[in-house]
Motif scaffolding. Sequence first.
Motif, mmCIF file in Angstrom:
data_model
loop_
_atom_site.group_PDB
_atom_site.id
_atom_site.type_symbol
_atom_site.label_atom_id
_atom_site.label_comp_id
_atom_site.label_asym_id
_atom_site.label_seq_id
_atom_site.Cartn_x
_atom_site.Cartn_y
_atom_site.Cartn_z
ATOM 1 N N ALA A 3 0.826 -1.207 0.000
ATOM 2 C CA ALA A 3 0.000 0.000 0.000
ATOM 3 C C ALA A 3 0.860 1.256 0.000
ATOM 4 O O ALA A 3 0.540 2.243 -0.679
ATOM 5 C CB ALA A 3 -0.932 -0.016 1.216
ATOM 6 N N ARG A 4 1.971 1.250 0.739
ATOM 7 C CA ARG A 4 2.852 2.421 0.767
ATOM 8 C C ARG A 4 3.563 2.612 -0.570
ATOM 9 O O ARG A 4 3.710 3.734 -1.059
ATOM 10 C CB ARG A 4 3.871 2.262 1.904
ATOM 11 N N LEU A 5 4.013 1.510 -1.175
ATOM 12 C CA LEU A 5 4.642 1.618 -2.492
ATOM 13 C C LEU A 5 3.678 2.215 -3.512
ATOM 14 O O LEU A 5 4.061 3.047 -4.336
ATOM 15 C CB LEU A 5 5.117 0.243 -2.965
ATOM 16 N N LEU A 6 2.413 1.800 -3.442
ATOM 17 C CA LEU A 6 1.422 2.308 -4.379
ATOM 18 C C LEU A 6 1.122 3.781 -4.107
ATOM 19 O O LEU A 6 0.978 4.584 -5.040
ATOM 20 C CB LEU A 6 0.142 1.476 -4.285
ATOM 21 N N ALA A 7 1.052 4.160 -2.837
ATOM 22 C CA ALA A 7 0.750 5.544 -2.491
ATOM 23 C C ALA A 7 1.875 6.487 -2.916
ATOM 24 O O ALA A 7 1.629 7.632 -3.326
ATOM 25 C CB ALA A 7 0.500 5.666 -0.990
ATOM 26 N N ASP A 8 3.130 6.011 -2.814
ATOM 27 C CA ASP A 8 4.288 6.842 -3.156
ATOM 28 C C ASP A 8 4.683 6.729 -4.626
ATOM 29 O O ASP A 8 5.652 7.363 -5.056
ATOM 30 C CB ASP A 8 5.495 6.460 -2.287
ATOM 31 N N PHE A 9 3.950 5.933 -5.384
ATOM 32 C CA PHE A 9 4.329 5.661 -6.773
ATOM 33 C C PHE A 9 4.236 6.927 -7.617
ATOM 34 O O PHE A 9 3.207 7.609 -7.635
ATOM 35 C CB PHE A 9 3.418 4.571 -7.336
ATOM 36 N N ALA A 10 5.314 7.232 -8.326
ATOM 37 C CA ALA A 10 5.354 8.411 -9.197
ATOM 38 C C ALA A 10 6.049 8.020 -10.494
ATOM 39 O O ALA A 10 7.269 8.150 -10.617
ATOM 40 C CB ALA A 10 6.091 9.561 -8.516
ATOM 41 N N PRO A 11 5.288 7.504 -11.479
ATOM 42 C CA PRO A 11 5.924 7.048 -12.724
ATOM 43 C C PRO A 11 6.634 8.188 -13.436
ATOM 44 O O PRO A 11 6.137 9.315 -13.475
ATOM 45 C CB PRO A 11 4.750 6.502 -13.541
ATOM 46 N N ALA A 12 7.798 7.854 -13.992
ATOM 47 C CA ALA A 12 8.622 8.872 -14.654
ATOM 48 C C ALA A 12 8.327 8.988 -16.138
ATOM 49 O O ALA A 12 8.944 9.809 -16.817
ATOM 50 C CB ALA A 12 10.100 8.549 -14.440
ATOM 51 N N GLY A 13 7.419 8.145 -16.652
ATOM 52 C CA GLY A 13 7.105 8.198 -18.075
ATOM 53 C C GLY A 13 8.182 7.609 -18.954
ATOM 54 O O GLY A 13 8.275 7.945 -20.139
ATOM 55 N N GLN A 14 8.990 6.726 -18.399
ATOM 56 C CA GLN A 14 10.093 6.110 -19.143
ATOM 57 C C GLN A 14 10.078 4.602 -18.930
ATOM 58 O O GLN A 14 9.952 4.130 -17.793
ATOM 59 C CB GLN A 14 11.434 6.683 -18.697
ATOM 60 N N ALA A 15 10.198 3.848 -20.007
ATOM 61 C CA ALA A 15 10.266 2.389 -19.913
ATOM 62 C C ALA A 15 11.689 1.960 -19.550
ATOM 63 O O ALA A 15 12.658 2.670 -19.845
ATOM 64 C CB ALA A 15 9.840 1.755 -21.226
ATOM 65 N N HIS A 16 11.801 0.792 -18.919
ATOM 66 C CA HIS A 16 13.103 0.283 -18.500
ATOM 67 C C HIS A 16 13.295 -1.121 -19.065
ATOM 68 O O HIS A 16 12.381 -1.958 -19.007
ATOM 69 C CB HIS A 16 13.205 0.246 -16.975
ATOM 70 N N VAL A 17 14.466 -1.385 -19.589
ATOM 71 C CA VAL A 17 14.804 -2.708 -20.120
ATOM 72 C C VAL A 17 15.100 -3.636 -18.944
ATOM 73 O O VAL A 17 15.900 -3.309 -18.063
ATOM 74 C CB VAL A 17 16.011 -2.634 -21.066
ATOM 75 N N LEU A 18 14.468 -4.802 -18.933
ATOM 76 C CA LEU A 18 14.631 -5.776 -17.856
ATOM 77 C C LEU A 18 15.464 -6.978 -18.280
ATOM 78 O O LEU A 18 16.045 -7.659 -17.440
ATOM 79 C CB LEU A 18 13.259 -6.239 -17.368
ATOM 80 N N ALA A 19 15.510 -7.256 -19.565
ATOM 81 C CA ALA A 19 16.323 -8.345 -20.119
ATOM 82 C C ALA A 19 16.760 -7.923 -21.511
ATOM 83 O O ALA A 19 15.982 -7.310 -22.248
ATOM 84 C CB ALA A 19 15.536 -9.659 -20.169
ATOM 85 N N ALA A 20 17.995 -8.245 -21.868
ATOM 86 C CA ALA A 20 18.527 -7.799 -23.156
ATOM 87 C C ALA A 20 19.513 -8.821 -23.699
ATOM 88 O O ALA A 20 20.170 -9.548 -22.941
ATOM 89 C CB ALA A 20 19.205 -6.437 -23.023
ATOM 90 N N ARG A 21 19.597 -8.856 -25.018
ATOM 91 C CA ARG A 21 20.633 -9.643 -25.695
ATOM 92 C C ARG A 21 21.762 -8.689 -26.069
ATOM 93 O O ARG A 21 21.526 -7.585 -26.554
ATOM 94 C CB ARG A 21 20.091 -10.326 -26.948
ATOM 95 N N VAL A 22 22.992 -9.131 -25.837
ATOM 96 C CA VAL A 22 24.172 -8.311 -26.105
ATOM 97 C C VAL A 22 25.087 -9.062 -27.059
ATOM 98 O O VAL A 22 25.374 -10.245 -26.849
ATOM 99 C CB VAL A 22 24.928 -7.978 -24.797
ATOM 100 N N ARG A 23 25.520 -8.370 -28.100
ATOM 101 C CA ARG A 23 26.447 -8.956 -29.061
ATOM 102 C C ARG A 23 27.534 -7.940 -29.383
ATOM 103 O O ARG A 23 27.317 -6.732 -29.303
ATOM 104 C CB ARG A 23 25.740 -9.372 -30.352
ATOM 105 N N GLY A 24 28.715 -8.457 -29.732
ATOM 106 C CA GLY A 24 29.798 -7.569 -30.118
ATOM 107 C C GLY A 24 31.133 -8.014 -29.555
ATOM 108 O O GLY A 24 31.234 -9.009 -28.825
ATOM 109 N N GLN A 25 32.172 -7.284 -29.911
ATOM 110 C CA GLN A 25 33.511 -7.556 -29.404
ATOM 111 C C GLN A 25 33.595 -7.081 -27.959
ATOM 112 O O GLN A 25 33.275 -5.934 -27.657
ATOM 113 C CB GLN A 25 34.550 -6.827 -30.255
ATOM 114 N N LEU A 26 34.034 -7.969 -27.070
ATOM 115 C CA LEU A 26 34.117 -7.644 -25.649
ATOM 116 C C LEU A 26 35.572 -7.654 -25.185
ATOM 117 O O LEU A 26 36.368 -8.476 -25.633
ATOM 118 C CB LEU A 26 33.325 -8.648 -24.810
#
Length: 265
Positions: A143-166
């Motif tokens: 209930a406290r998390l919901l009351a204090d919730f203030a979305p920033a209007g930005q999506a966040h990546v939770l899982a990603a594929r990474v390719r390239g020279q490391l």
Amino acid sequence: FVMRGGRLIAMVDPHSESQASRPSPGQAPSRNTASNLDKLLNAWGIEAPSNEVVLDQRGAWWVRGDPRDRLLVVDYLAWFNVPRAGLNNSEIATAELAQVTLASAGQVRRREGASIEFTPLITSSERSQLVDAARVRQEPNPARLLADFAPAGQAHVLAARVRGQLASAFEAAPPPPEGAERPAEFPAHLARTEGPANLVVVNDADLLEDRFWVRTQDFFGQQVATPFSDNGAFLINIADTMAGGEALVSLRSRGESLRPFEMVE
């Protein structure tokens, strides 16, 4: 392993709900169930912070706001379902999935200046917010998390594929333990990958926890498990693309095509 072309699926977590609910026998519950691979991931141009949790109002689970109250039900923003809109439909591993469930997940992002190919697989909605992970680790208050919730209007990546020279996270091969000798055929240290590396990073290990994607029911004395989210299919799809050759790894799913019947002579 990765420097020599090995495929990697890394699942870290700002807060492991599984570990918190099942502490080690004879030990008090851990106050910090976070995990990270910062030494490796940061050197490879990836960040998966373990001090922040993503809250998402889209698909949030309903839970009791107070364990003593049987009637009040609120959205618990730290546990949420990601629908098809949050899954990458151009990646073969996620194109046919309908829903994936995450719990106390963190974000994955490309480090500034990194030259890697960063492809989001699972993304939160724009009705999401980053909060301190401590707010969900010890006695979270929905209930406290919901009351204090203030979305920033930005999506966040939770899982990603990474390719390239490391670049390697180590300047040289670490010395063998005291009293041991390195085998003669031990491979030499590599400062960079010999070809494009391929790995998937997920900032949530609870994606594997049964209670977040499987419903178990008693059927004439037998326990029958029915999945309600595609967490298992997601992991199998990722493993399939990793196990195949480079052609399969780089494969992308095709979009829908309309081919109606036409009268021909």
